[in-house]
Design a protein around this motif. Structure first.
Motif, PDB file in Angstrom:
ATOM      1  N   THR A  31       0.793  -1.220   0.000  1.00 48.38           N
ATOM      2  CA  THR A  31       0.000   0.000   0.000  1.00 48.38           C
ATOM      3  C   THR A  31       0.829   1.276   0.000  1.00 48.38           C
ATOM      4  OG1 THR A  31      -0.124  -0.003   2.412  1.00 48.38           O
ATOM      5  CG2 THR A  31      -1.892  -1.139   1.218  1.00 48.38           C
ATOM      6  N   LEU A  32       2.115   1.174  -0.212  1.00 53.09           N
ATOM      7  CA  LEU A  32       2.950   2.374  -0.236  1.00 53.09           C
ATOM      8  C   LEU A  32       2.668   3.202  -1.483  1.00 53.09           C
ATOM      9  CD1 LEU A  32       6.451   1.092   0.931  1.00 53.09           C
ATOM     10  CD2 LEU A  32       4.673   2.198   2.276  1.00 53.09           C
ATOM     11  N   THR A  33       2.732   4.499  -1.312  1.00 54.08           N
ATOM     12  CA  THR A  33       2.577   5.387  -2.464  1.00 54.08           C
ATOM     13  C   THR A  33       3.869   5.385  -3.271  1.00 54.08           C
ATOM     14  OG1 THR A  33       3.428   7.327  -1.309  1.00 54.08           O
ATOM     15  CG2 THR A  33       1.056   6.886  -1.110  1.00 54.08           C
ATOM     16  N   ALA A  34       3.821   5.951  -4.449  1.00 54.41           N
ATOM     17  CA  ALA A  34       5.020   6.037  -5.293  1.00 54.41           C
ATOM     18  C   ALA A  34       6.094   6.862  -4.604  1.00 54.41           C
ATOM     19  CB  ALA A  34       4.661   6.647  -6.645  1.00 54.41           C
ATOM     20  N   ASP A  35       5.688   7.926  -3.919  1.00 55.70           N
ATOM     21  CA  ASP A  35       6.657   8.754  -3.197  1.00 55.70           C
ATOM     22  C   ASP A  35       7.325   7.976  -2.067  1.00 55.70           C
ATOM     23  OD1 ASP A  35       6.151  10.926  -4.830  1.00 55.70           O
ATOM     24  OD2 ASP A  35       4.737  11.858  -3.427  1.00 55.70           O
ATOM     25  N   GLN A  36       6.541   7.174  -1.357  1.00 56.62           N
ATOM     26  CA  GLN A  36       7.098   6.388  -0.260  1.00 56.62           C
ATOM     27  C   GLN A  36       8.054   5.318  -0.780  1.00 56.62           C
ATOM     28  OE1 GLN A  36       3.322   5.237   1.375  1.00 56.62           O
ATOM     29  NE2 GLN A  36       3.485   6.720   3.052  1.00 56.62           N
ATOM     30  N   ALA A  37       7.677   4.688  -1.877  1.00 52.87           N
ATOM     31  CA  ALA A  37       8.565   3.693  -2.483  1.00 52.87           C
ATOM     32  C   ALA A  37       9.852   4.358  -2.957  1.00 52.87           C
ATOM     33  CB  ALA A  37       7.857   2.993  -3.640  1.00 52.87           C
ATOM     34  N   ALA A  38       9.735   5.572  -3.475  1.00 53.48           N
ATOM     35  CA  ALA A  38      10.919   6.310  -3.914  1.00 53.48           C
ATOM     36  C   ALA A  38      11.823   6.652  -2.727  1.00 53.48           C
ATOM     37  CB  ALA A  38      10.511   7.580  -4.657  1.00 53.48           C
ATOM     38  N   LEU A  39      11.221   6.978  -1.589  1.00 55.08           N
ATOM     39  CA  LEU A  39      12.020   7.251  -0.389  1.00 55.08           C
ATOM     40  C   LEU A  39      12.785   6.012   0.060  1.00 55.08           C
ATOM     41  CD1 LEU A  39       9.618   9.485   1.755  1.00 55.08           C
ATOM     42  CD2 LEU A  39      11.849  10.141   0.841  1.00 55.08           C
ATOM     43  N   ILE A  40      12.127   4.867   0.020  1.00 55.13           N
ATOM     44  CA  ILE A  40      12.790   3.617   0.392  1.00 55.13           C
ATOM     45  C   ILE A  40      13.932   3.318  -0.569  1.00 55.13           C
ATOM     46  CG2 ILE A  40      12.511   1.111   0.525  1.00 55.13           C
ATOM     47  CD1 ILE A  40       9.734   1.610   1.678  1.00 55.13           C
ATOM     48  N   LYS A  41      13.671   3.479  -1.859  1.00 53.46           N
ATOM     49  CA  LYS A  41      14.720   3.229  -2.851  1.00 53.46           C
ATOM     50  C   LYS A  41      15.878   4.197  -2.662  1.00 53.46           C
ATOM     51  CE  LYS A  41      15.628   2.750  -7.812  1.00 53.46           C
ATOM     52  NZ  LYS A  41      17.030   2.762  -7.532  1.00 53.46           N
ATOM     53  N   ALA A  42      15.579   5.454  -2.389  1.00 52.71           N
ATOM     54  CA  ALA A  42      16.633   6.445  -2.168  1.00 52.71           C
ATOM     55  C   ALA A  42      17.466   6.086  -0.948  1.00 52.71           C
ATOM     56  CB  ALA A  42      16.021   7.834  -1.996  1.00 52.71           C
ATOM     57  N   GLN A  43      16.805   5.599   0.094  1.00 50.66           N
ATOM     58  CA  GLN A  43      17.541   5.218   1.296  1.00 50.66           C
ATOM     59  C   GLN A  43      18.451   4.024   1.016  1.00 50.66           C
ATOM     60  OE1 GLN A  43      15.201   4.130   4.732  1.00 50.66           O
ATOM     61  NE2 GLN A  43      16.894   4.582   6.106  1.00 50.66           N
ATOM     62  N   ARG A  44      17.942   3.037   0.306  1.00 50.10           N
ATOM     63  CA  ARG A  44      18.765   1.867  -0.032  1.00 50.10           C
ATOM     64  C   ARG A  44      19.947   2.266  -0.914  1.00 50.10           C
ATOM     65  NH1 ARG A  44      13.956  -2.395  -1.358  1.00 50.10           N
ATOM     66  NH2 ARG A  44      13.334  -2.720   0.797  1.00 50.10           N
ATOM     67  N   ASP A  45      19.684   3.106  -1.901  1.00 52.40           N
ATOM     68  CA  ASP A  45      20.754   3.567  -2.787  1.00 52.40           C
ATOM     69  C   ASP A  45      21.801   4.357  -2.014  1.00 52.40           C
ATOM     70  OD1 ASP A  45      19.383   2.364  -4.863  1.00 52.40           O
ATOM     71  OD2 ASP A  45      18.588   4.251  -5.679  1.00 52.40           O
ATOM     72  N   LEU A  46      21.340   5.176  -1.088  1.00 51.05           N
ATOM     73  CA  LEU A  46      22.256   5.967  -0.267  1.00 51.05           C
ATOM     74  C   LEU A  46      23.129   5.062   0.592  1.00 51.05           C
ATOM     75  CD1 LEU A  46      23.158   8.790   0.759  1.00 51.05           C
ATOM     76  CD2 LEU A  46      21.438   8.519   2.555  1.00 51.05           C
ATOM     77  N   ILE A  47      22.538   4.058   1.189  1.00 45.80           N
ATOM     78  CA  ILE A  47      23.301   3.128   2.025  1.00 45.80           C
ATOM     79  C   ILE A  47      24.370   2.434   1.198  1.00 45.80           C
ATOM     80  CG2 ILE A  47      23.148   0.944   3.302  1.00 45.80           C
ATOM     81  CD1 ILE A  47      20.383   1.950   4.306  1.00 45.80           C
ATOM     82  N   VAL A  48      24.000   1.965   0.015  1.00 48.45           N
ATOM     83  CA  VAL A  48      24.969   1.297  -0.859  1.00 48.45           C
ATOM     84  C   VAL A  48      26.080   2.263  -1.262  1.00 48.45           C
ATOM     85  CG1 VAL A  48      25.264   0.239  -3.137  1.00 48.45           C
ATOM     86  CG2 VAL A  48      23.346  -0.436  -1.693  1.00 48.45           C
ATOM     87  N   ALA A  49      25.712   3.460  -1.660  1.00 45.54           N
ATOM     88  CA  ALA A  49      26.713   4.443  -2.082  1.00 45.54           C
ATOM     89  C   ALA A  49      27.638   4.823  -0.927  1.00 45.54           C
ATOM     90  CB  ALA A  49      26.032   5.691  -2.637  1.00 45.54           C
ATOM     91  N   ASN A  50      27.071   5.016   0.255  1.00 47.58           N
ATOM     92  CA  ASN A  50      27.884   5.361   1.416  1.00 47.58           C
ATOM     93  C   ASN A  50      28.824   4.226   1.799  1.00 47.58           C
ATOM     94  OD1 ASN A  50      26.688   7.866   1.596  1.00 47.58           O
ATOM     95  ND2 ASN A  50      25.250   7.270   3.187  1.00 47.58           N
ATOM     96  N   ARG A  51      28.329   3.011   1.722  1.00 52.70           N
ATOM     97  CA  ARG A  51      29.159   1.843   2.041  1.00 52.70           C
ATOM     98  C   ARG A  51      30.333   1.756   1.064  1.00 52.70           C
ATOM     99  NH1 ARG A  51      25.361  -2.815   2.386  1.00 52.70           N
ATOM    100  NH2 ARG A  51      24.752  -1.788   4.316  1.00 52.70           N
ATOM    101  N   GLU A  52      30.038   1.959  -0.217  1.00 45.43           N
ATOM    102  CA  GLU A  52      31.103   1.914  -1.225  1.00 45.43           C
ATOM    103  C   GLU A  52      32.110   3.050  -1.033  1.00 45.43           C
ATOM    104  OE1 GLU A  52      31.696  -0.563  -3.389  1.00 45.43           O
ATOM    105  OE2 GLU A  52      30.030  -1.555  -2.363  1.00 45.43           O
ATOM    106  N   ALA A  53      31.610   4.238  -0.713  1.00 44.10           N
ATOM    107  CA  ALA A  53      32.506   5.375  -0.496  1.00 44.10           C
ATOM    108  C   ALA A  53      33.407   5.120   0.711  1.00 44.10           C
ATOM    109  CB  ALA A  53      31.697   6.658  -0.291  1.00 44.10           C
ATOM    110  N   PHE A  54      32.848   4.560   1.756  1.00 41.88           N
ATOM    111  CA  PHE A  54      33.655   4.275   2.939  1.00 41.88           C
ATOM    112  C   PHE A  54      34.701   3.205   2.629  1.00 41.88           C
ATOM    113  CE2 PHE A  54      34.518   2.048   6.944  1.00 41.88           C
ATOM    114  CZ  PHE A  54      35.033   3.099   7.669  1.00 41.88           C
ATOM    115  N   LYS A  55      34.279   2.149   1.949  1.00 44.50           N
ATOM    116  CA  LYS A  55      35.232   1.092   1.589  1.00 44.50           C
ATOM    117  C   LYS A  55      36.347   1.632   0.714  1.00 44.50           C
ATOM    118  CE  LYS A  55      32.085  -2.872   1.829  1.00 44.50           C
ATOM    119  NZ  LYS A  55      31.413  -3.916   1.040  1.00 44.50           N
TER     120      LYS A  55
END
Length: 141
Positions: A31-55
């Motif tokens: 039941t998530l809206t498109a905006d909410q799904a986009a927020l989740i995707k942005a958070q996941r992408d951010l975590i991956v990018a931050n992990r890669e930057a730290f590594k």
């Protein structure tokens, strides 16, 4: 000491000690809206990018600490924390703050019905996890 604690929490977060199930697309209520799904995707992408930057910021010495099989997880963490540069500490702090902001934005966007669905989903996961643990324990005995 407070900084050390914060860095420890961030390291656990960045190195995947978080629940892998949470990243499963089945874990997201339908039941998530498109905006909410986009927020989740942005958070996941951010975590991956931050992990890669730290590594990518790790020196050869720091990578050796993480690859050392003689050290357990706590020892690796302590050794790595003591070897972090100010830039790396700032990178971790910035990553944590950005992830916190996205998480808060997602939480604020949820309706009460969605909150209930997420609670039920989490309760189900906990029950399943407990049952799996019991099954593994039963198989050992």
């Amino acid at each position: 000491m407070k900084l050390l604690y914060k860095i420890s929490v961030i390291l656990f977060f960045l190195f995947g000690f978080s629940n892998v199930e949470a990243q499963n697309s089945d874990a997201i209520p339908k039941t998530l809206t498109a905006d909410q799904a986009a927020l989740i995707k942005a958070q996941r992408d951010l975590i991956v990018a931050n992990r890669e930057a730290f590594k990518a910021s790790l020196s050869a010495e720091q990578q050796a600490i993480l690859a050392n099989p003689k050290l357990n997880a706590k020892q690796q963490q302590a050794a790595l924390l003591s070897s972090l540069t100010n830039d790396q500490k700032q990178l971790l702090a910035d990553s944590k703050e950005k992830a916190k902001q996205l998480k808060e934005a997602f939480r604020n966007s949820l309706t009460e019905e969605q909150r209930q669905q997420i609670r039920l989903l989490n309760e189900r996961k906990i029950r399943e996890s407990v049952q799996e643990s019991r099954n593994r324990l039963h198989k050992r005995n």
